[in-house]
Design a protein around this motif. Structure first.
Motif, PDB file in Angstrom:
ATOM      1  N   ILE A  31       0.871  -1.173   0.000  1.00  0.00           N
ATOM      2  CA  ILE A  31       0.000   0.000   0.000  1.00  0.00           C
ATOM      3  C   ILE A  31       0.907   1.221   0.000  1.00  0.00           C
ATOM      4  CG2 ILE A  31      -1.841   1.237   1.189  1.00  0.00           C
ATOM      5  CD1 ILE A  31      -2.681  -1.416   2.445  1.00  0.00           C
ATOM      6  N   CYS A  32       0.864   1.968  -1.087  1.00  0.00           N
ATOM      7  CA  CYS A  32       1.834   3.053  -1.299  1.00  0.00           C
ATOM      8  C   CYS A  32       1.126   4.405  -1.308  1.00  0.00           C
ATOM      9  CB  CYS A  32       2.565   2.827  -2.621  1.00  0.00           C
ATOM     10  SG  CYS A  32       3.851   4.043  -2.977  1.00  0.00           S
ATOM     11  N   GLY A  33       1.661   5.348  -0.560  1.00  0.00           N
ATOM     12  CA  GLY A  33       1.095   6.697  -0.534  1.00  0.00           C
ATOM     13  C   GLY A  33       1.948   7.622   0.308  1.00  0.00           C
ATOM     14  N   GLU A  34       1.756   8.907   0.128  1.00  0.00           N
ATOM     15  CA  GLU A  34       2.522   9.897   0.892  1.00  0.00           C
ATOM     16  C   GLU A  34       2.293   9.729   2.388  1.00  0.00           C
ATOM     17  OE1 GLU A  34       2.640  14.054  -0.138  1.00  0.00           O
ATOM     18  OE2 GLU A  34       1.831  13.616  -2.130  1.00  0.00           O
ATOM     19  N   ASP A  35       3.273  10.143   3.164  1.00  0.00           N
ATOM     20  CA  ASP A  35       3.079  10.175   4.613  1.00  0.00           C
ATOM     21  C   ASP A  35       1.885  11.074   4.928  1.00  0.00           C
ATOM     22  OD1 ASP A  35       5.169   8.505   5.157  1.00  0.00           O
ATOM     23  OD2 ASP A  35       6.592  10.082   5.682  1.00  0.00           O
ATOM     24  N   GLY A  36       0.979  10.569   5.734  1.00  0.00           N
ATOM     25  CA  GLY A  36      -0.198  11.341   6.076  1.00  0.00           C
ATOM     26  C   GLY A  36      -1.367  11.147   5.139  1.00  0.00           C
ATOM     27  N   SER A  37      -1.214  10.303   4.125  1.00  0.00           N
ATOM     28  CA  SER A  37      -2.276  10.110   3.131  1.00  0.00           C
ATOM     29  C   SER A  37      -3.416   9.246   3.648  1.00  0.00           C
ATOM     30  CB  SER A  37      -1.703   9.478   1.859  1.00  0.00           C
ATOM     31  OG  SER A  37      -1.136   8.204   2.135  1.00  0.00           O
ATOM     32  N   GLY A  38      -3.168   8.482   4.703  1.00  0.00           N
ATOM     33  CA  GLY A  38      -4.203   7.621   5.251  1.00  0.00           C
ATOM     34  C   GLY A  38      -3.964   6.148   5.023  1.00  0.00           C
ATOM     35  N   LYS A  39      -2.787   5.792   4.515  1.00  0.00           N
ATOM     36  CA  LYS A  39      -2.539   4.376   4.208  1.00  0.00           C
ATOM     37  C   LYS A  39      -2.516   3.494   5.454  1.00  0.00           C
ATOM     38  CE  LYS A  39       2.517   5.007   3.724  1.00  0.00           C
ATOM     39  NZ  LYS A  39       2.539   6.490   3.821  1.00  0.00           N
ATOM     40  N   SER A  40      -2.114   4.051   6.585  1.00  0.00           N
ATOM     41  CA  SER A  40      -2.118   3.264   7.825  1.00  0.00           C
ATOM     42  C   SER A  40      -3.541   2.902   8.242  1.00  0.00           C
ATOM     43  CB  SER A  40      -1.425   4.035   8.954  1.00  0.00           C
ATOM     44  OG  SER A  40      -0.062   4.229   8.674  1.00  0.00           O
ATOM     45  N   PHE A  41      -4.464   3.868   8.095  1.00  0.00           N
ATOM     46  CA  PHE A  41      -5.864   3.593   8.436  1.00  0.00           C
ATOM     47  C   PHE A  41      -6.454   2.538   7.505  1.00  0.00           C
ATOM     48  CE2 PHE A  41      -5.511   8.027  10.096  1.00  0.00           C
ATOM     49  CZ  PHE A  41      -5.772   7.733  11.429  1.00  0.00           C
ATOM     50  N   ILE A  42      -6.118   2.657   6.222  1.00  0.00           N
ATOM     51  CA  ILE A  42      -6.643   1.690   5.258  1.00  0.00           C
ATOM     52  C   ILE A  42      -6.086   0.303   5.537  1.00  0.00           C
ATOM     53  CG2 ILE A  42      -6.606   1.043   2.806  1.00  0.00           C
ATOM     54  CD1 ILE A  42      -6.704   4.070   2.207  1.00  0.00           C
ATOM     55  N   ALA A  43      -4.802   0.229   5.887  1.00  0.00           N
ATOM     56  CA  ALA A  43      -4.194  -1.068   6.209  1.00  0.00           C
ATOM     57  C   ALA A  43      -4.837  -1.677   7.447  1.00  0.00           C
ATOM     58  CB  ALA A  43      -2.690  -0.895   6.424  1.00  0.00           C
ATOM     59  N   ARG A  44      -5.093  -0.856   8.452  1.00  0.00           N
ATOM     60  CA  ARG A  44      -5.697  -1.375   9.683  1.00  0.00           C
ATOM     61  C   ARG A  44      -7.167  -1.760   9.468  1.00  0.00           C
ATOM     62  NH1 ARG A  44      -5.242   1.158  14.909  1.00  0.00           N
ATOM     63  NH2 ARG A  44      -4.394  -0.781  15.735  1.00  0.00           N
ATOM     64  N   GLU A  45      -7.844  -1.031   8.582  1.00  0.00           N
ATOM     65  CA  GLU A  45      -9.216  -1.417   8.228  1.00  0.00           C
ATOM     66  C   GLU A  45      -9.204  -2.767   7.520  1.00  0.00           C
ATOM     67  OE1 GLU A  45     -12.999   0.580   5.937  1.00  0.00           O
ATOM     68  OE2 GLU A  45     -11.083   0.546   4.868  1.00  0.00           O
ATOM     69  N   LEU A  46      -8.298  -2.930   6.543  1.00  0.00           N
ATOM     70  CA  LEU A  46      -8.186  -4.207   5.832  1.00  0.00           C
ATOM     71  C   LEU A  46      -7.861  -5.331   6.800  1.00  0.00           C
ATOM     72  CD1 LEU A  46      -7.974  -6.011   3.341  1.00  0.00           C
ATOM     73  CD2 LEU A  46      -5.630  -5.172   3.020  1.00  0.00           C
ATOM     74  N   ALA A  47      -6.926  -5.069   7.711  1.00  0.00           N
ATOM     75  CA  ALA A  47      -6.540  -6.090   8.692  1.00  0.00           C
ATOM     76  C   ALA A  47      -7.733  -6.507   9.542  1.00  0.00           C
ATOM     77  CB  ALA A  47      -5.418  -5.550   9.577  1.00  0.00           C
ATOM     78  N   ALA A  48      -8.502  -5.523  10.016  1.00  0.00           N
ATOM     79  CA  ALA A  48      -9.668  -5.829  10.846  1.00  0.00           C
ATOM     80  C   ALA A  48     -10.669  -6.689  10.080  1.00  0.00           C
ATOM     81  CB  ALA A  48     -10.330  -4.535  11.319  1.00  0.00           C
ATOM     82  N   LYS A  49     -10.888  -6.363   8.817  1.00  0.00           N
ATOM     83  CA  LYS A  49     -11.846  -7.124   8.013  1.00  0.00           C
ATOM     84  C   LYS A  49     -11.341  -8.536   7.731  1.00  0.00           C
ATOM     85  CE  LYS A  49     -14.125  -3.155   5.910  1.00  0.00           C
ATOM     86  NZ  LYS A  49     -14.398  -2.365   4.681  1.00  0.00           N
ATOM     87  N   ILE A  50     -10.041  -8.687   7.492  1.00  0.00           N
ATOM     88  CA  ILE A  50      -9.470 -10.019   7.289  1.00  0.00           C
ATOM     89  C   ILE A  50      -9.686 -10.878   8.538  1.00  0.00           C
ATOM     90  CG2 ILE A  50      -7.281 -11.287   7.099  1.00  0.00           C
ATOM     91  CD1 ILE A  50      -6.313  -9.100   5.179  1.00  0.00           C
ATOM     92  N   LEU A  51      -9.555 -10.229   9.694  1.00  0.00           N
ATOM     93  CA  LEU A  51      -9.706 -10.945  10.969  1.00  0.00           C
ATOM     94  C   LEU A  51     -11.175 -11.132  11.358  1.00  0.00           C
ATOM     95  CD1 LEU A  51      -6.859  -9.213  13.025  1.00  0.00           C
ATOM     96  CD2 LEU A  51      -6.790 -11.481  11.954  1.00  0.00           C
ATOM     97  N   GLY A  52     -12.074 -10.605  10.527  1.00  0.00           N
ATOM     98  CA  GLY A  52     -13.494 -10.760  10.822  1.00  0.00           C
ATOM     99  C   GLY A  52     -14.012  -9.804  11.870  1.00  0.00           C
ATOM    100  N   LYS A  53     -13.334  -8.679  12.057  1.00  0.00           N
ATOM    101  CA  LYS A  53     -13.736  -7.699  13.062  1.00  0.00           C
ATOM    102  C   LYS A  53     -14.588  -6.596  12.427  1.00  0.00           C
ATOM    103  CE  LYS A  53     -11.098  -9.967  15.942  1.00  0.00           C
ATOM    104  NZ  LYS A  53     -11.681 -10.833  17.001  1.00  0.00           N
ATOM    105  N   THR A  54     -15.210  -5.787  13.281  1.00  0.00           N
ATOM    106  CA  THR A  54     -16.130  -4.763  12.785  1.00  0.00           C
ATOM    107  C   THR A  54     -15.681  -3.333  13.071  1.00  0.00           C
ATOM    108  OG1 THR A  54     -17.417  -4.912  14.842  1.00  0.00           O
ATOM    109  CG2 THR A  54     -18.115  -6.310  12.990  1.00  0.00           C
ATOM    110  N   GLU A  55     -14.480  -3.167  13.647  1.00  0.00           N
ATOM    111  CA  GLU A  55     -13.948  -1.833  13.870  1.00  0.00           C
ATOM    112  C   GLU A  55     -12.429  -1.873  13.903  1.00  0.00           C
ATOM    113  OE1 GLU A  55     -14.806  -0.111  17.716  1.00  0.00           O
ATOM    114  OE2 GLU A  55     -15.065  -2.090  18.602  1.00  0.00           O
ATOM    115  N   ILE A  56     -11.829  -0.696  13.817  1.00  0.00           N
ATOM    116  CA  ILE A  56     -10.379  -0.580  13.800  1.00  0.00           C
ATOM    117  C   ILE A  56      -9.870  -0.358  15.215  1.00  0.00           C
ATOM    118  CG2 ILE A  56      -8.407   0.746  12.929  1.00  0.00           C
ATOM    119  CD1 ILE A  56     -10.197   1.564  10.560  1.00  0.00           C
ATOM    120  N   LYS A  57      -9.131  -1.312  15.728  1.00  0.00           N
ATOM    121  CA  LYS A  57      -8.483  -1.173  17.027  1.00  0.00           C
ATOM    122  C   LYS A  57      -7.396  -2.236  17.129  1.00  0.00           C
ATOM    123  CE  LYS A  57     -11.727  -4.027  19.707  1.00  0.00           C
ATOM    124  NZ  LYS A  57     -12.656  -4.039  20.883  1.00  0.00           N
ATOM    125  N   ASP A  58      -6.714  -2.297  18.261  1.00  0.00           N
ATOM    126  CA  ASP A  58      -5.657  -3.291  18.447  1.00  0.00           C
ATOM    127  C   ASP A  58      -6.278  -4.674  18.635  1.00  0.00           C
ATOM    128  OD1 ASP A  58      -3.743  -1.321  18.287  1.00  0.00           O
ATOM    129  OD2 ASP A  58      -3.641  -1.019  20.455  1.00  0.00           O
TER     130      ASP A  58
END
Length: 314
Positions: A31-58
Motif C-alpha cells: 500500500i503506497c502513498g505519501e506520509d499522512g495520506s491515510g494508508k495506515s488507516f486503510i491497512a488497519r481497516e483491511l486487517a480488521a476485516k481479514i480478521l473478521g472484526k467490525t472496527e479498527i483497534k488493536d
C-alpha cells in the motif's frame, strides 16, 4: 475507530471488500502513498476485516512493525524478528495480519531475507507493506505483492476531514490549510499543530517575490532564515514547488480557480509576471537538485544558499 470514520479512498477500499467477499484476498500487499495520506488507516481497516472484526483497534492477531527508535531503516535483524512473528500461530482465530510500516526503508539485505516469507507465508498469514515510494523496494518484492496506490483526496473530502477534525474555521484559514496540505490529511494536522509551517509559507513566498531584487547579503540572510526550519526542509522545498506550480498554471491558463494557494493569489500573479514559463520550469530542476542534496546530507544552509542564488540567476 469505525470503518465509516475513514474519509475517501473508496476505490482501494471497495477493491479490498470485493476480494474479501469472494475469498480471493492475496497474502501480500503493498500500500503506497505519501506520509499522512491515510494508508495506515486503510491497512488497519483491511486487517480488521481479514480478521473478521467490525472496527479498527488493536487485536492480538494484528501485529505492526515500525523502524526501531533512533534508527533510519529496518535492519536485517529486525526482519528476522518479523519472520519469527510471522511463523507463530494466531492467538484468537486462524488468521494473522502483519503490517510493516516504512517498508521502503527495509535494507536491501533485509528485503532479501523477507522475500521467501512474502512469497510463501504460513497459511492464514497476510502481510501488508506500507511505503511512501515503491522505488526503494526490490523488484522481486514488488512482483510478489498486490500493489495499491493511495491517491490524494479531492477538495470536497479534504473539507469534510477538516470539518470533522477541527469544526468551523474561517474561510481564509481553510484556504491556507488546503494549500499547504495538497490533498494529504496528515498535513492538515501538521499545519494546525505546528505554527512554524504557517511561517514557512509566508517566508517562502516573500523570498520568491523579492528574489530578483535581492543582493548577496539578503540572499544569505534568507538562506539562514530557512535553515532555522532545518528539520522541516521537505516542507520548505515542497512549499517552493507548489508556489512555482501555481505560477505556471496561472501563466498558462489565466484561471484563478486552478490555483492551489488561492489565499496568496496576488503573489502568485506577481511570480507569473516575473518569470517566464521556461524559467519557472528551470526552478523545478533547481528544487529537485536541492532535495537530492538534502537527502544526501549536504549542509542545509549551503543547500538553501545555492538554491536561492540559482533561482535568482534563471
Amino acid at each position: 475507530m469505525k470503518f465509516s470514520d475513514i474519509i475517501g479512498h473508496e476505490e482501494v477500499r471497495n477493491e479490498f471488500d470485493g476480494l474479501i467477499k469472494i475469498g480471493k484476498i492475496s497474502h501480500a500487499h503493498i500500500i503506497c502513498g505519501e506520509d499522512g495520506s491515510g494508508k495506515s488507516f486503510i491497512a488497519r481497516e483491511l486487517a480488521a476485516k481479514i480478521l473478521g472484526k467490525t472496527e479498527i483497534k488493536d487485536y492480538a492477531d494484528l501485529i505492526e512493525w515500525k523502524i526501531n527508535s533512533g534508527k533510519k531503516s529496518i535492519s536485517v535483524d529486525q526482519v528476522r524478528s518479523i519472520i519469527e512473528e510471522v511463523n507463530k500461530k494466531p492467538y484468537e482465530g486462524d488468521k494473522k495480519v502483519i503490517i510493516i510500516h516504512d517498508a521502503d526503508y527495509i535494507t536491501i539485505q533485509g528485503q532479501n531475507a523477507l522475500l521467501k516469507t512474502i512469497e510463501e507465508p504460513p497459511r492464514g498469514v497476510f502481510i501488508l507493506l506500507l511505503c511512501e515510494t515503491m522505488g526503494r523496494l526490490l523488484d522481486t518484492i514488488r512482483s510478489r505483492c498486490q500493489l495499491h496506490k493511495i491517491k490524494k483526496l479531492p477538495k470536497e473530502e479534504m473539507l469534510a476531514f477538516i470539518n470533522r477534525k477541527y469544526g468551523v474555521l474561517e474561510d481564509k484559514e481553510i484556504k491556507s490549510i488546503l494549500a499547504f496540505s495538497v490533498g494529504v490529511p496528515g498535513k492538515v494536522e501538521d499545519f494546525m499543530e505546528n505554527t512554524a509551517l504557517k511561517s514557512i509559507r509566508d517566508e517562502v513566498m516573500d523570498t520568491l517575490v523579492s528574489i530578483k531584487n535581492m543582493d548577496y547579503d539578503n540572499i544569505v540572510k534568507c538562506a539562514q532564515k530557512l535553515t532555522e526550519y532545518k528539520e522541516l526542509w521537505r516542507e520548505v522545498i515542497e512549499c517552493f514547488a507548489v508556489y512555482v506550480r501555481d505560477s505556471l498554471i496561472y501563466k498558462e491558463t489565466g484561471k484563478e480557480e486552478l490555483i492551489i494557494n488561492s489565499d496568496k493569489l496576488e503573489d502568485v500573479k506577481k511570480l507569473a509576471m516575473q518569470f517566464s514559463m521556461n524559467r519557472l520550469n528551470r526552478i523545478f530542476d533547481i528544487l529537485n537538485f536541492a532535495k537530492s542534496n538534502m537527502e544526501s546530507n549536504v549542509s542545509v544552509e549551503l543547500t538553501y544558499g545555492t538554491m536561492l542564488f540559482k533561482i535568482q540567476e534563471v
